[in-house]
Motif scaffolding. Structure first.
Motif, PDB file in Angstrom:
ATOM      1  N   ASP A 252     -34.249 -20.613  21.533  1.00  0.00           N
ATOM      2  CA  ASP A 252     -34.398 -21.789  20.935  1.00  0.00           C
ATOM      3  C   ASP A 252     -33.282 -22.374  21.957  1.00  0.00           C
ATOM      4  OD1 ASP A 252     -32.418 -24.283  20.426  1.00  0.00           O
ATOM      5  OD2 ASP A 252     -32.666 -23.461  18.104  1.00  0.00           O
ATOM      6  N   PHE A 253     -34.583 -23.353  22.627  1.00  0.00           N
ATOM      7  CA  PHE A 253     -33.962 -23.794  23.823  1.00  0.00           C
ATOM      8  C   PHE A 253     -32.991 -24.233  23.953  1.00  0.00           C
ATOM      9  CE2 PHE A 253     -38.641 -22.155  24.365  1.00  0.00           C
ATOM     10  CZ  PHE A 253     -38.320 -21.451  26.235  1.00  0.00           C
ATOM     11  N   ASN A 254     -32.672 -24.854  23.088  1.00  0.00           N
ATOM     12  CA  ASN A 254     -31.109 -25.729  22.838  1.00  0.00           C
ATOM     13  C   ASN A 254     -30.300 -25.501  23.645  1.00  0.00           C
ATOM     14  OD1 ASN A 254     -29.966 -28.406  22.620  1.00  0.00           O
ATOM     15  ND2 ASN A 254     -28.980 -27.245  20.489  1.00  0.00           N
ATOM     16  N   GLN A 255     -29.106 -26.206  24.803  1.00  0.00           N
ATOM     17  CA  GLN A 255     -28.971 -25.486  25.575  1.00  0.00           C
ATOM     18  C   GLN A 255     -29.047 -24.924  26.748  1.00  0.00           C
ATOM     19  OE1 GLN A 255     -25.138 -25.089  22.842  1.00  0.00           O
ATOM     20  NE2 GLN A 255     -24.299 -27.229  22.726  1.00  0.00           N
ATOM     21  N   GLY A 256     -30.131 -24.329  26.969  1.00  0.00           N
ATOM     22  CA  GLY A 256     -30.285 -23.248  27.937  1.00  0.00           C
ATOM     23  C   GLY A 256     -30.271 -23.482  28.995  1.00  0.00           C
ATOM     24  N   PHE A 257     -29.606 -22.255  30.345  1.00  0.00           N
ATOM     25  CA  PHE A 257     -29.518 -22.432  31.432  1.00  0.00           C
ATOM     26  C   PHE A 257     -30.990 -22.873  32.106  1.00  0.00           C
ATOM     27  CE2 PHE A 257     -25.370 -20.993  28.518  1.00  0.00           C
ATOM     28  CZ  PHE A 257     -25.219 -21.864  28.626  1.00  0.00           C
ATOM     29  N   MET A 258     -31.123 -23.416  32.762  1.00  0.00           N
ATOM     30  CA  MET A 258     -32.323 -23.904  33.947  1.00  0.00           C
ATOM     31  C   MET A 258     -32.065 -22.564  34.982  1.00  0.00           C
ATOM     32  SD  MET A 258     -34.598 -26.489  32.996  1.00  0.00           S
ATOM     33  CE  MET A 258     -33.661 -27.713  33.413  1.00  0.00           C
ATOM     34  N   MET A 259     -32.407 -21.714  35.379  1.00  0.00           N
ATOM     35  CA  MET A 259     -32.629 -21.308  37.265  1.00  0.00           C
ATOM     36  C   MET A 259     -33.755 -21.272  37.357  1.00  0.00           C
ATOM     37  SD  MET A 259     -29.435 -19.109  38.242  1.00  0.00           S
ATOM     38  CE  MET A 259     -29.357 -18.727  40.277  1.00  0.00           C
ATOM     39  N   SER A 260     -34.064 -21.198  38.816  1.00  0.00           N
ATOM     40  CA  SER A 260     -35.396 -20.768  39.316  1.00  0.00           C
ATOM     41  C   SER A 260     -35.010 -19.527  39.947  1.00  0.00           C
ATOM     42  CB  SER A 260     -35.716 -22.060  40.808  1.00  0.00           C
ATOM     43  OG  SER A 260     -34.894 -22.107  41.374  1.00  0.00           O
ATOM     44  N   ASN A 261     -36.160 -18.645  40.662  1.00  0.00           N
ATOM     45  CA  ASN A 261     -36.554 -17.951  41.919  1.00  0.00           C
ATOM     46  C   ASN A 261     -36.986 -18.996  43.534  1.00  0.00           C
ATOM     47  OD1 ASN A 261     -36.487 -15.791  40.020  1.00  0.00           O
ATOM     48  ND2 ASN A 261     -38.486 -15.358  40.312  1.00  0.00           N
ATOM     49  N   SER A 262     -36.532 -18.363  43.699  1.00  0.00           N
ATOM     50  CA  SER A 262     -37.339 -19.821  45.445  1.00  0.00           C
ATOM     51  C   SER A 262     -37.641 -19.328  46.389  1.00  0.00           C
ATOM     52  CB  SER A 262     -35.333 -20.028  45.509  1.00  0.00           C
ATOM     53  OG  SER A 262     -34.860 -21.185  44.784  1.00  0.00           O
ATOM     54  N   TRP A 263     -39.099 -19.643  46.909  1.00  0.00           N
ATOM     55  CA  TRP A 263     -38.558 -18.986  48.323  1.00  0.00           C
ATOM     56  C   TRP A 263     -38.188 -19.880  49.591  1.00  0.00           C
ATOM     57  CZ3 TRP A 263     -42.582 -15.749  47.110  1.00  0.00           C
ATOM     58  CH2 TRP A 263     -43.315 -16.248  46.498  1.00  0.00           C
ATOM     59  N   ALA A 264     -37.849 -18.492  49.769  1.00  0.00           N
ATOM     60  CA  ALA A 264     -37.419 -18.592  51.423  1.00  0.00           C
ATOM     61  C   ALA A 264     -37.861 -17.769  52.467  1.00  0.00           C
ATOM     62  CB  ALA A 264     -35.611 -17.726  51.707  1.00  0.00           C
ATOM     63  N   VAL A 265     -37.659 -17.500  53.654  1.00  0.00           N
ATOM     64  CA  VAL A 265     -38.194 -17.796  55.050  1.00  0.00           C
ATOM     65  C   VAL A 265     -37.262 -16.850  55.684  1.00  0.00           C
ATOM     66  CG1 VAL A 265     -39.604 -17.649  57.076  1.00  0.00           C
ATOM     67  CG2 VAL A 265     -39.892 -19.126  55.368  1.00  0.00           C
ATOM     68  N   PRO A 266     -37.911 -15.432  55.608  1.00  0.00           N
ATOM     69  CA  PRO A 266     -36.177 -14.504  56.512  1.00  0.00           C
ATOM     70  C   PRO A 266     -35.923 -15.498  58.148  1.00  0.00           C
ATOM     71  CG  PRO A 266     -37.556 -13.233  55.200  1.00  0.00           C
ATOM     72  CD  PRO A 266     -38.140 -14.790  55.396  1.00  0.00           C
ATOM     73  N   LYS A 267     -35.388 -15.354  58.855  1.00  0.00           N
ATOM     74  CA  LYS A 267     -34.889 -15.589  60.451  1.00  0.00           C
ATOM     75  C   LYS A 267     -35.311 -15.185  61.373  1.00  0.00           C
ATOM     76  CE  LYS A 267     -32.457 -19.257  62.885  1.00  0.00           C
ATOM     77  NZ  LYS A 267     -32.115 -20.069  62.954  1.00  0.00           N
ATOM     78  N   GLY A 268     -36.374 -15.659  62.027  1.00  0.00           N
ATOM     79  CA  GLY A 268     -36.634 -14.824  63.274  1.00  0.00           C
ATOM     80  C   GLY A 268     -38.594 -14.426  62.443  1.00  0.00           C
ATOM     81  N   ALA A 269     -38.827 -14.515  61.207  1.00  0.00           N
ATOM     82  CA  ALA A 269     -40.592 -14.102  60.479  1.00  0.00           C
ATOM     83  C   ALA A 269     -41.442 -14.657  61.259  1.00  0.00           C
ATOM     84  CB  ALA A 269     -40.275 -14.946  59.309  1.00  0.00           C
ATOM     85  N   PRO A 270     -42.078 -13.664  61.531  1.00  0.00           N
ATOM     86  CA  PRO A 270     -42.801 -13.295  62.578  1.00  0.00           C
ATOM     87  C   PRO A 270     -44.007 -14.684  62.538  1.00  0.00           C
ATOM     88  CG  PRO A 270     -43.092 -11.796  61.293  1.00  0.00           C
ATOM     89  CD  PRO A 270     -41.847 -12.180  60.742  1.00  0.00           C
ATOM     90  N   ASN A 271     -43.838 -14.956  61.436  1.00  0.00           N
ATOM     91  CA  ASN A 271     -45.048 -16.226  61.156  1.00  0.00           C
ATOM     92  C   ASN A 271     -44.624 -17.216  60.202  1.00  0.00           C
ATOM     93  OD1 ASN A 271     -48.230 -14.542  61.944  1.00  0.00           O
ATOM     94  ND2 ASN A 271     -47.439 -13.261  60.639  1.00  0.00           N
ATOM     95  N   LYS A 272     -43.254 -18.040  61.296  1.00  0.00           N
ATOM     96  CA  LYS A 272     -43.092 -19.539  60.301  1.00  0.00           C
ATOM     97  C   LYS A 272     -43.879 -20.179  59.662  1.00  0.00           C
ATOM     98  CE  LYS A 272     -39.721 -21.383  62.601  1.00  0.00           C
ATOM     99  NZ  LYS A 272     -39.044 -21.327  63.565  1.00  0.00           N
TER     100      LYS A 272
END
Length: 351
Positions: A252-272
């Motif tokens: 039952d989606f009522n009062q469900g808690f929405m969240m996400s996976n997120s894309w991030a780029v590590p500091k110093g990534a070789p192919n930013k």
């Protein structure tokens, strides 16, 4: 000009031309063979991701996408701190996208390349953008609770007289404290900042009825299917997949808690720069709809919703009515408070 000198000059010029052509060919080859390392969660989820996003990106940009699984925050930190970063893009929790940025572990995203159109503004940060959505919901055994007789909100979930049977809850304060507060009558609009004392007082009321504190997403569908517990919190996609496979389970989606996976780029990534293009590509409506049509996580980009079938929209909790019933988790609050709240939660479990 002496004949020998002329021949030498011609040979020299030919050598220069050949070297120049060879250098150009080498450059093209490097471009074609360039590698982008993406860290994803693995399993069926990543297999679908490869098909709908990673492989099309390879073809469009003439690069090789190498997938590493699963994400490891400790390894990411070690790479950044040592200055030896091997990853270009990594999937992280939305809360870490905030924390990692604050700790200097992530690159700021280039929003001249990455469009945020259609993305929930609650989940867009300087260092992370949502890649797809999932909800923590009320899930139940349909044999124990037939149609229209199931708990429909967290207050019902706490009502063991009207809805008897042992419960399951996530062994983590995130989402669990929110559920307790809604069960205690807090208006969803006023949920944050969380009233931690009130949440623990409400948890006290249900503690003896919690048979299983689950820690992995695969547990709730199994617990429900065997009726070890007829009622539990769960990640929605795990339950809908189990239902498709014939298990007597539903959400039952009522009062469900929405969240996400997120894309991030590590500091110093070789192919930013290429990483920014990759993220932008995966957020396009076509790629987002492709993932959600084959895996039960909702698209982060709402522009992808019209591309899905009506059945998929309802199964994923994406109808207008279902979305209005759900609540975005305030990741910023958890970034600031998680450590101390979790310490109290773990101690409470032992009491």
């Amino acid at each position: 000009m002496p004949k020998k000198l002329g021949l030498l000059l011609v040979a020299f010029l030919v050598a220069l031309i050949v070297a120049g052509c060879g250098g150009e060919a080498s450059g093209d080859s490097d471009k074609k063979n360039k590698e982008l390392v993406v860290v994803d969660w693995g399993g069926p989820y990543t297999e679908v991701h490869k098909k709908v996003s990673f492989e099309p990106f390879e073809k469009e940009h003439g690069v090789k996408v190498t997938v590493v699984t699963p994400p490891d925050i400790g390894k990411l930190k070690a790479m950044v701190q040592s200055g030896n970063v091997e990853w270009d893009v990594v999937s992280v929790g939305n809360d870490f996208a905030i924390r990692g940025g604050e700790e200097g572990l992530l690159e700021k995203l280039d929003f001249n390349v990455i469009s945020t159109e259609g993305l929930p503004e609650e989940l867009v940060h300087d260092y992370g953008v949502p890649e797809n959505m999932f909800s923590t919901v009320i899930a139940y055994n349909t044999e124990a609770f037939p149609a229209d007789q199931q708990p429909k909100n967290w207050a019902d979930f706490w009502d063991t007289e009207k809805f008897p049977g042992p419960r399951g809850l996530y062994k983590d304060p995130m989402w669990t404290l929110e559920a307790a507060l809604l069960a205690d009558g807090v208006d969803p609009a006023n949920l944050y900042p969380l009233d931690v004392d009130r949440a623990f007082a409400k948890l006290d009321e249900l503690k003896d009825d919690i048979k299983v504190w689950w820690t992995a997403g695969a547990q709730p569908p199994e617990l429900l299917a065997t009726n070890e517990v007829p009622l539990t919190s769960a990640w929605s996609g795990r339950i809908t997949v189990a239902a498709d496979q014939g298990a007597p389970v539903k959400v039952d989606f009522n009062q469900g808690f929405m969240m996400s996976n997120s894309w991030a780029v590590p500091k110093g990534a070789p192919n930013k720069e290429l990483a920014m293009k990759f993220i932008a590509f995966t957020l396009a409506p076509e790629q987002q709809a492709g993932l959600s049509s084959q895996y039960d996580n909702g698209p982060a980009n709402t522009d992808a919703i019209p591309l899905l079938s009506e059945e998929s929209i309802n199964r994923l909790g994406l109808s207008s009515e279902q979305q209005e019933q759900q609540i975005f988790v305030n990741s910023g609050w958890w970034v600031e408070n998680y450590d101390k709240v979790n310490e109290r939660f773990q101690q409470w479990l032992l009491e």
